[in-house]
Design an enzyme around this catalytic site. Structure first.
Site, PDB file in Angstrom:
ATOM      1  N   ASN A   1       3.470  22.703  -3.053  1.00 59.62           N
ATOM      2  CA  ASN A   1       3.190  21.623  -3.988  1.00 59.62           C
ATOM      3  C   ASN A   1       2.732  20.386  -3.197  1.00 59.62           C
ATOM      4  O   ASN A   1       3.515  19.781  -2.467  1.00 59.62           O
ATOM      5  CB  ASN A   1       4.472  21.348  -4.782  1.00 59.62           C
ATOM      6  CG  ASN A   1       4.302  20.257  -5.812  1.00 59.62           C
ATOM      7  OD1 ASN A   1       3.621  19.265  -5.572  1.00 59.62           O
ATOM      8  ND2 ASN A   1       4.947  20.436  -6.947  1.00 59.62           N
TER       9      ASN A   1
ATOM     10  N   GLU B   1       8.940  34.036  -2.842  1.00 64.61           N
ATOM     11  CA  GLU B   1       9.458  34.387  -4.167  1.00 64.61           C
ATOM     12  C   GLU B   1      10.881  33.855  -4.334  1.00 64.61           C
ATOM     13  O   GLU B   1      11.733  34.062  -3.461  1.00 64.61           O
ATOM     14  CB  GLU B   1       9.451  35.908  -4.328  1.00 64.61           C
ATOM     15  CG  GLU B   1       9.090  36.307  -5.751  1.00 64.61           C
ATOM     16  CD  GLU B   1       9.295  37.795  -5.985  1.00 64.61           C
ATOM     17  OE1 GLU B   1       9.772  38.149  -7.067  1.00 64.61           O
ATOM     18  OE2 GLU B   1       8.991  38.566  -5.055  1.00 64.61           O
TER      19      GLU B   1
ATOM     20  N   ASP C   1      14.659  22.994  -3.886  1.00 64.06           N
ATOM     21  CA  ASP C   1      14.452  23.706  -5.141  1.00 64.06           C
ATOM     22  C   ASP C   1      15.004  22.796  -6.227  1.00 64.06           C
ATOM     23  O   ASP C   1      16.008  22.104  -6.008  1.00 64.06           O
ATOM     24  CB  ASP C   1      15.156  25.063  -5.144  1.00 64.06           C
ATOM     25  CG  ASP C   1      14.643  25.926  -6.292  1.00 64.06           C
ATOM     26  OD1 ASP C   1      13.424  25.915  -6.560  1.00 64.06           O
ATOM     27  OD2 ASP C   1      15.459  26.606  -6.943  1.00 64.06           O
TER      28      ASP C   1
ATOM     29  N   GLY D   1       5.757  19.085 -15.695  1.00 60.84           N
ATOM     30  CA  GLY D   1       6.925  19.836 -16.163  1.00 60.84           C
ATOM     31  C   GLY D   1       7.535  19.280 -17.440  1.00 60.84           C
ATOM     32  O   GLY D   1       6.831  19.019 -18.425  1.00 60.84           O
ATOM     33  N   TYR D   2       8.826  19.054 -17.405  1.00 63.71           N
ATOM     34  CA  TYR D   2       9.568  18.631 -18.596  1.00 63.71           C
ATOM     35  C   TYR D   2       9.557  17.117 -18.794  1.00 63.71           C
ATOM     36  O   TYR D   2      10.234  16.603 -19.680  1.00 63.71           O
ATOM     37  CB  TYR D   2      11.022  19.132 -18.513  1.00 63.71           C
ATOM     38  CG  TYR D   2      11.125  20.640 -18.434  1.00 63.71           C
ATOM     39  CD1 TYR D   2      11.147  21.419 -19.593  1.00 63.71           C
ATOM     40  CD2 TYR D   2      11.178  21.300 -17.208  1.00 63.71           C
ATOM     41  CE1 TYR D   2      11.225  22.801 -19.530  1.00 63.71           C
ATOM     42  CE2 TYR D   2      11.257  22.682 -17.120  1.00 63.71           C
ATOM     43  CZ  TYR D   2      11.276  23.424 -18.287  1.00 63.71           C
ATOM     44  OH  TYR D   2      11.346  24.793 -18.219  1.00 63.71           O
TER      45      TYR D   2
ATOM     46  N   LYS E   1       8.967   6.531 -11.217  1.00 68.66           N
ATOM     47  CA  LYS E   1       9.725   7.790 -11.206  1.00 68.66           C
ATOM     48  C   LYS E   1      10.300   8.057  -9.817  1.00 68.66           C
ATOM     49  O   LYS E   1      11.449   8.501  -9.694  1.00 68.66           O
ATOM     50  CB  LYS E   1       8.824   8.957 -11.645  1.00 68.66           C
ATOM     51  CG  LYS E   1       9.553  10.290 -11.658  1.00 68.66           C
ATOM     52  CD  LYS E   1       8.683  11.450 -12.098  1.00 68.66           C
ATOM     53  CE  LYS E   1       9.380  12.761 -11.819  1.00 68.66           C
ATOM     54  NZ  LYS E   1       8.553  13.936 -12.121  1.00 68.66           N
TER      55      LYS E   1
ATOM     56  N   HIS F   1      15.563  12.747  -9.036  1.00 71.64           N
ATOM     57  CA  HIS F   1      16.504  13.654  -8.389  1.00 71.64           C
ATOM     58  C   HIS F   1      16.032  13.984  -6.972  1.00 71.64           C
ATOM     59  O   HIS F   1      16.816  14.024  -6.035  1.00 71.64           O
ATOM     60  CB  HIS F   1      16.656  14.928  -9.238  1.00 71.64           C
ATOM     61  CG  HIS F   1      15.361  15.475  -9.779  1.00 71.64           C
ATOM     62  ND1 HIS F   1      14.479  14.705 -10.479  1.00 71.64           N
ATOM     63  CD2 HIS F   1      14.774  16.703  -9.686  1.00 71.64           C
ATOM     64  CE1 HIS F   1      13.422  15.432 -10.812  1.00 71.64           C
ATOM     65  NE2 HIS F   1      13.584  16.643 -10.342  1.00 71.64           N
TER      66      HIS F   1
HETATM   67  P1  IMP Z   1      10.306  23.745  -7.996  1.00 73.72           P
HETATM   68  O1  IMP Z   1      11.434  23.005  -7.376  1.00 73.72           O
HETATM   69  O2  IMP Z   1       8.988  23.288  -7.455  1.00 73.72           O
HETATM   70  O3  IMP Z   1      10.513  25.245  -7.933  1.00 73.72           O
HETATM   71  O4  IMP Z   1      10.272  23.291  -9.529  1.00 73.72           O
HETATM   72  C1  IMP Z   1      10.912  23.998 -10.549  1.00 73.72           C
HETATM   73  C2  IMP Z   1      10.534  23.538 -11.925  1.00 73.72           C
HETATM   74  O5  IMP Z   1      11.489  22.558 -12.361  1.00 73.72           O
HETATM   75  C3  IMP Z   1       9.177  22.861 -12.115  1.00 73.72           C
HETATM   76  O6  IMP Z   1       8.145  23.778 -12.314  1.00 73.72           O
HETATM   77  C4  IMP Z   1       9.430  22.055 -13.390  1.00 73.72           C
HETATM   78  O7  IMP Z   1       9.340  22.879 -14.521  1.00 73.72           O
HETATM   79  C5  IMP Z   1      10.888  21.626 -13.229  1.00 73.72           C
HETATM   80  N1  IMP Z   1      10.965  20.307 -12.585  1.00 73.72           N
HETATM   81  C6  IMP Z   1      11.460  20.032 -11.343  1.00 73.72           C
HETATM   82  N2  IMP Z   1      11.376  18.703 -11.085  1.00 73.72           N
HETATM   83  C7  IMP Z   1      10.799  18.148 -12.178  1.00 73.72           C
HETATM   84  C8  IMP Z   1      10.433  16.801 -12.504  1.00 73.72           C
HETATM   85  O8  IMP Z   1      10.560  15.848 -11.724  1.00 73.72           O
HETATM   86  N3  IMP Z   1       9.889  16.633 -13.740  1.00 73.72           N
HETATM   87  C9  IMP Z   1       9.690  17.648 -14.617  1.00 73.72           C
HETATM   88  N4  IMP Z   1       9.990  18.903 -14.351  1.00 73.72           N
HETATM   89  C10 IMP Z   1      10.550  19.168 -13.129  1.00 73.72           C
END
Ligand code: IMP
Length: 196
Positions: A9, A40, A69, A151-152, A173, A178
């Site tokens: 990312n 994965e 994660d 995302g959300y 933000k 987090h």
């Molecule tokens: P990963 O940590 O990149 O695997 O993210 C996992 C998933 O959590 C993302 O694809 C989003 O759906 C959700 N997510 C994680 N952090 C955020 C955020 O800051 N905003 C909105 N969705 C989030």
């Protein structure tokens, strides 16, 4: 000291680079290394998944690694989507599909829909594991608002705010997120160790 940031990312990698700017830790992204590996996420916890990414990348470069994660935990849904946040509505689903699924599931529950974003940050250097959690508490709403973020974000209102995360700028933000919290703790620990 060179540290590899184990994410594909680009936004996340840039966030981590910004955080360590001006320190003696040089963050190298997978893109910088021209590595397009996609580890994965087979773990059942954020910790397992973050460590899996860190260990996989460490084995390739034998350099210290930072990984994370993250996901959304909704109280009335028993902590779902949790580690399945990215693919909650199925493999190859869109952010919009996920938001619609969550909103649909929450219809039968009363407001407020308490929730939190969680970020698990890990540092791994082949011997030592450092692990830090960051959380952003808030609530889910039933109509998407805002165009920023990902995302959300359009259905999540952080505590102390009237806006959704998608209505805040990236700078706003990044102060409360987090991920900012977990990585800040990790950075402080690494700085403290390096100064000894
Ligand atoms: P990963 O940590 O990149 O695997 O993210 C996992 C998933 O959590 C993302 O694809 C989003 O759906 C959700 N997510 C994680 N952090 C955020 C955020 O800051 N905003 C909105 N969705 C989030």
């Amino acid at each position: 000291m060179k540290v590899v940031c184990a994410t594909q990312n680009k936004g996340k990698a840039q966030e981590v680079k910004n955080l360590f700017e001006g320190t003696d830790i040089e963050i190298v992204s997978l893109a910088d290394l021209k590595n397009n590996i996609d580890v994965e996420e087979t773990g059942t916890t954020f910790y397992e998944n973050a460590l899996l990414k860190a260990k996989t990348i460490y084995e390739i470069y034998k350099l210290p690694v930072i990984s994370d994660d993250s996901g959304l935990e909704i109280k009335q849904l028993g902590g779902r989507p949790g580690v399945y946040s990215a693919r909650y509505a199925g493999e190859n689903c869109t952010y919009d599909d996920n938001n619609k699924k969550v909103t649909e599931e929450l219809k039968s529950y009363r407001q407020p829909h308490r929730a939190k974003f969680v970020s698990q940050a890990i540092y791994y250097d082949g011997k030592e594991i450092l692990s830090f959690i960051g959380e952003l508490p808030g609530r889910m709403i039933d109509k998407q608002r805002g165009n920023f973020g990902f995302g959300y974000d359009p259905i999540f209102v952080p505590d102390g705010f009237a806006n959704t995360l998608a209505e805040l700028t990236l700078e706003e933000k990044n102060v409360i997120s987090h991920r900012a919290k977990s990585f800040e703790k990790l950075k402080n620990k690494l700085m403290e160790r390096n100064s000894k």
